[in-house]
Scaffold this active site. Structure first.
Site, mmCIF file in Angstrom:
data_model
loop_
_atom_site.group_PDB
_atom_site.id
_atom_site.type_symbol
_atom_site.label_atom_id
_atom_site.label_comp_id
_atom_site.label_asym_id
_atom_site.label_seq_id
_atom_site.Cartn_x
_atom_site.Cartn_y
_atom_site.Cartn_z
ATOM 1 N N PRO A 1 0.813 -1.194 0.000
ATOM 2 C CA PRO A 1 0.000 0.000 0.000
ATOM 3 C C PRO A 1 0.851 1.250 0.000
ATOM 4 O O PRO A 1 1.761 1.406 0.802
ATOM 5 C CB PRO A 1 -0.758 -0.102 1.316
ATOM 6 N N GLU A 2 0.527 2.134 -0.886
ATOM 7 C CA GLU A 2 1.098 3.474 -0.881
ATOM 8 C C GLU A 2 0.020 4.408 -0.341
ATOM 9 O O GLU A 2 -1.031 3.950 0.102
ATOM 10 C CB GLU A 2 1.553 3.857 -2.295
#
Length: 293
Positions: free
Chosen positions: A2-3
DNA sequence: CCGCGGGCCTGAGAGC
DNA sequence: TGCTCTCAGGCCCGCG
């Protein structure tokens, strides 16, 4: 995994389940994730109320009534799932909502809102920590972070100043969480393509001799903000692990212009290039050698 | 001090 | 089918 856009998507999904709600029951189903769980993790959470659920870079921050903060990081493969009590009587809507826990369901929060929040993380690069709110500045992991890319503090002047003495590529600089906090491999590739900047360009070329931004630096800042906003609207990108908290996939992966598109034609209008994959500081970079200069 | 490469883990997918 | 190899949205640490 996840960014920033994926973490923000998760935050928005957890908010109605957790904000204003109390931890009625907490379960840590193994002793550690990336790090051991904090001492008395369960006891320190149970009975406390979440007064707010925020995000800093890729960290989720649950403010607790005790004055502490539960800091949660998803690592590469972490995800949260929310089951509301009401959902349990709606058969068939969610496949893993039968109440049975999977192999990698490591943490379960039973909230007074009636929601059950489950943290799943196959690779266990994620973690949870409890930090006193007043001591957040002493937590290097948080204190050293650069500005939020969607905030006003992130602009061309700031980026140029942060990059002027860097002896590395612009790709590596944008992945450095101390320069700007929240970008990862996907969105750096996507932003550089939108700004028509080569990932191989030196970071210091974003500044002139005086450390002021050059023209393309402002384009890059705009590209970063736009791609992150677009991705948040799409619920993030689902490649392998990312899910929204209701189990749905994000769909920004359909809008990738370069990431994981080696060999495909460059989507820039009138550009004749084909997307290439190279490796920079050990990570894949996707870019168009024709229109990214 | 800085930049890079290795390591932490598991699972998916490719190739044989 | 099944094995082996490579690669993956992140980040810390030790080396040169």
């Amino acid at each position: 995994m996840p960014e920033l856009p994926e973490v923000e998507t998760v935050r928005r999904g957890l908010q109605p389940a957790m904000e204003g709600a109390r931890f009625d029951k907490v379960e840590a189903r193994r002793p550690d994730l990336r790090f051991p769980f904090p001492e008395n993790f369960v006891k320190r959470l149970e009975g406390q109320t979440v007064t707010g659920l925020g995000r800093r870079a890729k960290y989720l921050m649950a403010d607790l009534s005790s004055g502490e903060v539960l800091v949660m990081h998803l690592g590469m493969s972490g995800s949260f799932h929310v089951l509301h009590d009401a959902d349990a009587s709606t058969p068939g809507r969610f496949h893993h909502d039968r109440g049975k826990l999977g192999n990698h369901d490591h943490v379960v929060f039973r909230m007074s809102s009636g929601a059950t929040v489950t943290f799943n993380d196959p690779r266990r690069f994620g973690f949870m920590k409890i930090i006193e709110r007043g001591k957040m500045d002493e937590e290097p992991m948080i204190a050293l972070l650069g500005p939020e890319p969607l905030g006003n503090a992130f602009d061309a002047a700031m980026l140029a100043a942060a990059c002027r003495d860097k002896k590395t590529s612009v790709k590596a600089a944008l992945l450095d969480q101390q320069i700007v906090a929240g970008l990862g491999n996907i969105y750096v590739c996507e932003a550089l393509h939108r700004a028509h900047i080569s990932p191989k360009r030196m970071a210091r070329a974003l500044a002139n001799r005086k450390g002021e931004p050059v023209e393309r630096t402002a384009l890059l800042v705009d590209a970063i903000k736009l791609v992150l906003q677009d991705a948040i609207k799409a619920g993030g990108s689902s490649l392998r692990d990312h899910r929204q908290t209701d189990g749905d996939l994000g769909y920004f992966q359909h809008s990738f212009r370069v990431y994981d598109r080696e060999g495909e034609p460059c989507p820039t209008p009138k550009c004749t290039g084909a997307i290439r994959r190279i490796v920079q500081t050990g990570r894949s970079t996707f870019y168009c050698p024709v229109c990214q200069k």
